[in-house]
Write an enzyme that holds these catalytic residues in place. Structure first.
Site, short mmCIF file in Angstrom:
data_model
loop_
_atom_site.label_atom_id
_atom_site.label_comp_id
_atom_site.label_asym_id
_atom_site.label_seq_id
_atom_site.Cartn_x
_atom_site.Cartn_y
_atom_site.Cartn_z
N HIS A 1 0.82 -1.21 0.00
CA HIS A 1 0.00 0.00 0.00
C HIS A 1 0.85 1.27 0.00
CE1 HIS A 1 -3.48 -2.47 0.72
NE2 HIS A 1 -2.99 -2.93 1.85
N HIS B 1 -7.77 -4.11 -1.22
CA HIS B 1 -7.17 -5.39 -1.62
C HIS B 1 -8.01 -6.00 -2.71
CE1 HIS B 1 -6.59 -4.59 2.69
NE2 HIS B 1 -5.34 -4.86 2.41
#
Ligand SMILES: Nc1ncnc2c1ncn2[C@@H]1O[C@H](COP(=O)(O)OP(=O)(O)O)[C@@H](O)[C@H]1O
Ligand SMILES: Nc1ncnc2c1ncn2[C@@H]1O[C@H](COP(=O)(O)OP(=O)(O)O)[C@@H](O)[C@H]1O
Ligand SMILES: [Mg+2]
Ligand SMILES: [Mg+2]
Ligand SMILES: [Mg+2]
Ligand SMILES: [Mg+2]
Lengths: 336, 212, 336, 212
Positions: free
Chosen positions: A57, A219
């Site tokens: 991330h 995700h």
């Protein structure tokens, strides 16, 4: 898989090696190989700000370690929670004697591992309090807010919590400020392509060309709907229509806006999207943008897509948002 | 065959569990790959192997489980680390100080493990997780002992129920964990955690039976 | 095309709108709709730093407008030179009475348009001098250095030139410093996927899965060779082997390193690549890394790939690289 | 038919060029799309239309070209803006102050335009650019006038040579500009700039012939 890696099972430790080598002025590695710590941590007499989560991330999470931000981060495998041991080490490294504020996202693994780490620290007499970010509107209805995921709003939570701690706030004050930040924040994401976890080697879901997933998670969690790709302006309008009524945000509100790419989106497109967000907020919605952030703040490997985060600010939040800070992912001087 | 075994002699359990995980590594990852991220076998082998190395020679049944639990919690991360970690820690706690492990002790170990998983992970029967293996397995063990079966017999009933429970996940829609993002598309394959849980229970049952 | 745009022919003006709305603390738009100017420009008594080029390279070029960096930027269509008028307006907006240093890249269109803009300014009695970046090693042999393209090394050229101007340098001194920066700099890029100009709608070239283009340019210009994809470590080693002998860089040299993603590369992979670059430079090559930059500094829309830039520094360059600066794409405090 | 025309009456040229560009917009973009970025038609129409609007009623031949040149240079950007911009500015400069434009004046206009392109763009014959149209076209015009042909006849020779020059680019490998990145793969299609240059020369020739 067209990627720049060595062993797919070693992307995380090698990334941490590279990160620490590239930012010696900001971070150090300490105690645990999956823990990245602010260079001058622990800061005596300051509440320690800790976070952590799965990797992939960037800049989250390690990119927010720095002055007036996060003191220590526990680093997980790609899209997988760090260990309880890593969280515990991060907490210990951040401990300046005033307790630990662990500000993280609402994911099952993270909750379990933080819980066990906190128990560990408390056994040693170090107080740990938490704020669990749940700013992602599409992930659950409003009356089940506690089920919502934490997404890019976490960046604003760290900014606010980190600033409160830097200004000398007590643990309870830091927790209250970070909680207020996330309570005043709503986010949504749009996915236009999937991403591939290197050790898996195939895309984690699929989106047909010409389609987009509205409300996608960081995700690739499914969103509100898969629909025909629309224009940037329509994406901006739809996103605002979904999140503004949820708080609700009202005419006259001052807001901080954060637009983040999901990894592969050309940065110019973030600005094309922000242009319309700004126009709608300051136009028909009658709000004012106190401070905009546009860039890559919370990504999902090489996913094509965008997220929008809006936070309603009061005087306290404005002061905390305005404090200067210095990390890899967020560097800011006073705006005013 | 006796109705209990010496706690002190049970330290070999973790090495056997680790061997089972190694044998099934690719299989577990393959199942996880269909609707998850394909790393369940890798995660399990990593944790169990690490724990097996740490279990000291001559460790007792409860000490071995404690080491296993601690290793999983501390070193594996994700959801499986804490879940199986607390599972084995809870089992260890029930067996601690017990000299001879008998069926009632074993039942309390299972129940404590289940309770730990439930507390931490919040999954219910039908959510397509290891709970779908664990819940019927424990019920079968208790049912067997309650109706007069011996320890070994009850262990067999437990293993059979675990296998049925595991198989039941094939037709379920995932409600928690990573594969829940697939919704209806998660149907049609086994759940990886339910499968590893069955392997853990079966291996433990076989091990215990050999100690009786 | 999975992208976040409205009208493909309006991506550039809409991007500029969004950029100016998002960074009111740093930039303003002035005179010409394709010119972005530092908020407090012109700075009286300071050499004006100007650049410009085709769009699609964010943060380049507008992302480097800011304090101690660039004063004004001419914005072109995607991958296409800005007009002479835009360059001329940018120069006028940056003019603080000490002349204009136009620091840009070696592309045919840019050269022609800058030339005509400069003639325009000179007619008005404003002195314009230029440095043309040509840091891209693969684009021509060493004895034809004047043919080489300017790539990510331009960022270091702007950093150095901007700092020299901020410290009060004369036009000749600023030009000399920027020229020294680029003369001491060598770059190379590796492409793993193509990119799509929105108004064209199809990828600008193709790379088969499992292959990479070694030495690729910022618009997909062909490199040294198309070859099988190798590991990140091998990419790092090959890149260094190509650029280090070209200057040449020698044992004992102090260098600034800049690693940039090309747009779609997950940021973690930039760190995996940097890890090996750092190891080789400070290990077998016996150099020291004075300051590393790792991030998205000069991209190519949503291309997957990476660029490596190395600059040899002396005391003057170190001082200029160390000066603090504040733009969208580069924000830095003093390291030491 | 006369051997010259009044400069003052030639301001309509830019509107005619703009019309030609509009008619051929998609064709030019298509050619550019094969080995370039597919925007040549769009770029040309944008610039010529803008200029046509700016040319004042009653403008002379040289004034119209000056406006066209300035517009292209200032508003189009890329490579074509400055190249065609300087091309028309140079033509304008040669015709400035001339009352009657005759073949020698026109030849000097072409030569100045060519010189401007060469100075700025540095392309040679064979590089697969508009130079491959321009060079033989100018040679043919001068050859015709040198061997006694009238202005109109020389313009026809120019247009024919321009077309052959344009066609010759099909088998060339691009050496400059965007399509040069394709190397050998740039063979087999016309060059967009060479094609627009032929259209410009042909339209100009037709316009001039009508003024004679
Ligand atoms: N909350 C939960 N309660 C019980 N089991 C869970 C829970 N979440 C996930 N699981 C189990 O975890 C398994 C996946 O494990 P693993 O692949 O190792 O972790 P990850 O999903 O992080 O990759 C699933 O098959 C499921 O049985
Ligand atoms: N240096 C040069 N000299 C002459 N003509 C050139 C040169 N560079 C490019 N051209 C011409 O420009 C044409 C492409 O124009 P256009 O598509 O409008 O610009 P761009 O390549 O910026 O998209 C080519 O077909 C070629 O004929
Ligand atoms: Mg996993
Ligand atoms: Mg998994
Ligand atoms: Mg173009
Ligand atoms: Mg073109």
């Amino acid at each position: 898989m067209q990627r720049i890696i060595n062993d797919p099972d070693r992307v995380v430790p090698e990334m941490v090696d590279g990160f620490v080598a590239a930012h010696p002025d900001i971070v150090k590695r300490e105690g645990h190989e999956r823990v990245v710590v602010r260079k001058d941590a622990p800061v005596a007499g300051k509440v320690g700000i800790v976070t952590g989560g799965g990797s992939g991330h960037k800049p989250a999470f390690v990119g927010y370690v720095g002055r007036n931000l996060v003191d220590a981060v526990a680093v997980g495998e790609i899209f997988s929670s760090p260990t309880a041991a890593a969280f515990a080490e991060a907490m210990r490294a951040a401990d300046g004697g005033k307790g630990i504020a662990c500000l993280y996202g609402n994911y099952a693994g993270d909750k379990m591992n933080v819980k066990m780490a906190a128990e560990d620290l408390e056994d040693d007499g170090i107080e740990v309090k938490t704020v669990i970010a749940n700013d992602d509107v599409p992930s659950a209805p409003k009356d089940e807010r506690e089920k919502r995921r934490g997404v890019a709003g976490e960046v604003l939570m760290w900014k606010v919590g980190g600033a409160k701690a830097a200004l000398g706030g007590s643990l309870d004050e830091v927790i209250a400020a970070a909680q207020k930040a996330i309570d005043n924040t709503r986010s949504i994401g749009i996915g236009l392509s999937p991403c591939t976890i290197p050790s898996v080697g195939k895309p984690n879901f699929s989106i047909e060309p010409g389609k987009m997933e509205f409300g996608i998670g960081h995700h690739g969690e499914p969103g509100i709907k898969v629909m025909d790709l629309v224009s940037a302006d329509e994406m901006a309008a739809m996103s605002l229509e979904t999140i503004l009524p949820d708080l609700p945000f009202n005419k006259g509100d001052e807001v901080v806006v954060l637009v983040s790419g999901l990894g592969a989106t050309p940065i110019m497109e973030l600005y094309i999207f922000y242009r319309k967000v700004h126009e709608i907020l300051t136009g028909e919605k009658g709000m004012s943008v106190y401070r905009p952030y546009v860039g890559e703040y919370f990504t999902s490997l090489e996913m094509m897509g965008i997220t929008l985060t809006v936070m309603k600010v009061d005087e306290e939040l404005k002061q905390l948002i305005d404090l200067d800070c210095y990390s890899m992912g967020l560097r800011q001087e006073k705006l005013r | 065959m006796s109705e209990s075994f010496a706690n002190a002699a049970g330290g070999g359990i973790v090495a056997e569990l680790a061997a089972t995980m190694r044998e099934n590594r690719d299989y577990l990852s393959e199942i996880d790959g269909a609707i998850g991220d394909g790393d369940h076998g890798i995660n399990m082998v990593k944790g169990f192997d690490m724990a097996a190395e740490r279990v000291e020679d001559g460790a007792s049944f409860d000490e071995a489980f404690r080491t296993l639990g601690r290793t999983l919690v501390m070193e594996i991360g994700g959801s499986m680390g804490p879940l199986y970690g607390q599972f084995f820690r809870a089992m260890a706690r029930q067996a601690k100080g017990v000299e001879q492990v008998d069926a009632p002790t074993f039942a309390s170990m299972l129940e404590a493990a289940y309770e730990a998983i439930r507390e931490l992970g919040d999954a219910k029967v039908g959510d397509k997780t290891l709970v779908d293996t664990l819940d019927p397995a424990i019920a079968a063990f208790k049912e067997a002992t309650g109706t007069g079966a011996g320890f070994a017999e009850a262990l067999d009933r437990m293993t059979e129920a675990a296998e049925r429970g595991k198989d039941s996940t094939k037709d379920l829609v995932a409600k928690v964990g990573r594969s829940s993002r697939l919704g209806e598309r998660s149907k049609g394959v086994l759940d990886a955690g339910a499968t590893s849980c069955w392997l853990i229970l079966r291996t433990t049952a076989e091990f215990v039976k050999r100690q009786l």
